[in-house]
Design an enzyme around this catalytic site. Structure first.
Site, short mmCIF file in Angstrom:
data_model
loop_
_atom_site.label_atom_id
_atom_site.label_comp_id
_atom_site.label_asym_id
_atom_site.label_seq_id
_atom_site.Cartn_x
_atom_site.Cartn_y
_atom_site.Cartn_z
N GLY A 53 0.78 -1.27 0.00
CA GLY A 53 0.11 0.04 -0.22
C GLY A 53 0.80 1.47 0.13
O GLY A 53 0.06 2.25 -0.07
N HIS A 54 2.20 1.31 -0.03
CA HIS A 54 2.90 2.56 0.15
C HIS A 54 3.95 2.38 -0.83
O HIS A 54 5.30 1.99 -0.70
CB HIS A 54 3.57 2.51 1.53
CG HIS A 54 4.09 3.84 1.93
ND1 HIS A 54 5.24 4.22 1.75
CD2 HIS A 54 3.45 4.88 2.54
CE1 HIS A 54 5.42 5.37 2.16
NE2 HIS A 54 4.28 5.85 2.73
N PHE A 55 4.05 2.62 -2.04
CA PHE A 55 2.93 2.97 -2.81
C PHE A 55 3.03 2.08 -3.88
O PHE A 55 4.07 1.48 -4.41
CB PHE A 55 2.98 4.25 -3.39
CG PHE A 55 3.06 5.48 -2.37
CD1 PHE A 55 1.51 5.78 -1.62
CD2 PHE A 55 3.93 5.98 -1.81
CE1 PHE A 55 1.80 6.69 -0.80
CE2 PHE A 55 4.14 7.05 -0.87
CZ PHE A 55 2.90 7.32 -0.28
#
Length: 154
Positions: A53-55
């Site tokens: 999720g990052h990124f």
């Protein structure tokens, strides 16, 4: 030239309470108890759970996890200093001052984590810490720790 670790993963697991996915130190390259300093390493891979999720399009290691890596490296040194009290006491990361992020850390990078303590007492410690990728500083700051009895956390 590849540096041989002085503390490998198995011994790290005896010095730190962290486990996957939150163990952010892979090995210790050197330490000096007299100078109260340590140099450790984190191999950053695309398989790190935070990259989901990052990124996803441009994976960057979260700055807070770079700081946590530094805190864990410093925690290893505190574990070595505690030696016989290690099973009774735990170093807790209290805070960071003067944190600076200077470069993004990406999959494939090798983070060199260094910390030097200006204070170690029965109550805790303070250390200056720096994370580098090659010769470039990625993050730095001043870390503070508390040493607490493990029983007090029950």
């Amino acid at each position: 030239m590849k540096e041989a670790p002085v503390i490998k993963l198995r011994e790290l697991l005896n010095l730190l309470p962290h486990r996957y996915p939150f163990l952010l130190v892979d090995k210790v390259l050197s330490y000096d108890l007299e100078k109260r300093s340590i140099v450790a390493q984190k191999n950053v891979t695309i398989n790190e759970p935070f990259f989901v999720g990052h990124f996803p399009e441009v994976p960057i290691m979260p700055g807070v996890l770079i700081l946590e890596s530094l805190a864990q490296a410093a925690g290893v040194l505190l574990g070595l200093v505690l030696e016989n009290d290690r099973n009774k006491r735990l170093a807790l990361f209290l805070g960071i001052q003067k944190a600076k992020f200077r470069q993004a850390v990406r999959p494939g990078d090798i983070l060199t984590l260094s910390a030097e303590f200006s204070l170690i007492s029965s109550k805790g410690g303070k250390a200056s810490a720096r994370a580098c990728v090659g010769s470039q500083v990625a993050a730095e700051g001043e870390l503070s720790f508390a040493l607490v009895d493990k029983q007090s956390l029950d």
